[in-house]
Design a protein around this motif. Structure first.
Motif, short mmCIF file in Angstrom:
data_model
loop_
_atom_site.label_atom_id
_atom_site.label_comp_id
_atom_site.label_asym_id
_atom_site.label_seq_id
_atom_site.Cartn_x
_atom_site.Cartn_y
_atom_site.Cartn_z
N MET A 18 40.60 48.17 43.57
CA MET A 18 40.98 47.03 42.77
C MET A 18 42.30 47.32 42.06
SD MET A 18 38.70 44.89 40.06
CE MET A 18 37.68 44.20 41.34
N GLU A 19 43.21 46.38 42.12
CA GLU A 19 44.52 46.55 41.50
C GLU A 19 44.46 46.07 40.04
OE1 GLU A 19 49.07 44.84 41.95
OE2 GLU A 19 47.60 44.41 43.50
N ILE A 20 45.16 46.78 39.17
CA ILE A 20 45.21 46.43 37.75
C ILE A 20 46.66 46.18 37.37
CG2 ILE A 20 44.72 47.17 35.41
CD1 ILE A 20 42.54 48.99 36.61
N ARG A 21 46.92 45.01 36.78
CA ARG A 21 48.25 44.67 36.30
C ARG A 21 48.20 44.53 34.79
NH1 ARG A 21 49.83 40.02 40.71
NH2 ARG A 21 49.70 41.39 42.53
N ALA A 51 41.04 37.79 43.61
CA ALA A 51 39.74 38.42 43.86
C ALA A 51 39.76 39.92 43.57
CB ALA A 51 39.31 38.17 45.29
N ASN A 52 40.85 40.60 43.90
CA ASN A 52 40.91 42.05 43.73
C ASN A 52 41.94 42.49 42.71
OD1 ASN A 52 38.92 42.50 45.63
ND2 ASN A 52 40.37 42.65 47.30
N VAL A 53 42.37 41.59 41.82
CA VAL A 53 43.40 41.92 40.84
C VAL A 53 42.90 41.59 39.44
CG1 VAL A 53 45.76 41.46 40.07
CG2 VAL A 53 45.23 41.43 42.50
N ILE A 54 42.95 42.60 38.57
CA ILE A 54 42.62 42.41 37.16
C ILE A 54 43.92 42.39 36.39
CG2 ILE A 54 41.56 43.47 35.13
CD1 ILE A 54 39.46 44.67 36.96
N TYR A 55 44.10 41.38 35.54
CA TYR A 55 45.29 41.28 34.72
C TYR A 55 44.91 41.56 33.27
CZ TYR A 55 49.61 39.61 32.67
OH TYR A 55 50.78 39.52 31.98
N VAL A 56 45.40 42.68 32.73
CA VAL A 56 45.14 43.05 31.34
C VAL A 56 46.15 42.30 30.49
CG1 VAL A 56 45.07 44.92 29.68
CG2 VAL A 56 44.25 45.30 31.99
#
Length: 81
Positions: free
Chosen positions: A1-4, A63-68
């Motif tokens: 999972m990618e985190i931005r 779907a696979n990206v979380i944006y902080v």
């Protein structure tokens, strides 16, 4: 999972001492596990992650990206959101 991360989130992490940086990054990397709950009162479906006295507001961009979106102390993180 990618985190931005938003610029505000990166700036907050950079200001913290080393143990706090490690704790915050480790908790974010382990999402969606942890002390997570939905955060109401925002246009986008946002979640809240609790790390001691710190709170992380984030949402799923894709779907696979979380944006902080925002990280801050418990009392201040919800202001201006």
């Amino acid at each position: 999972m990618e985190i931005r991360y938003s610029k505000k989130a990166v700036k907050y992490i950079d200001k913290q001492d080393k143990p706090t940086k490690i704790a915050i990054k480790r908790a974010i990397e382990n999402l969606p596990s942890g002390n997570v709950s939905p955060y109401k009162g925002h246009d986008i479906i946002t979640h809240r992650l609790r790390i001691g006295n710190h709170r992380v507001l984030y949402y799923y961009e894709l779907a696979n990206v979380i944006y902080v979106e925002k990280i801050g102390p418990r009392g201040d993180v919800y202001k201006g959101v």
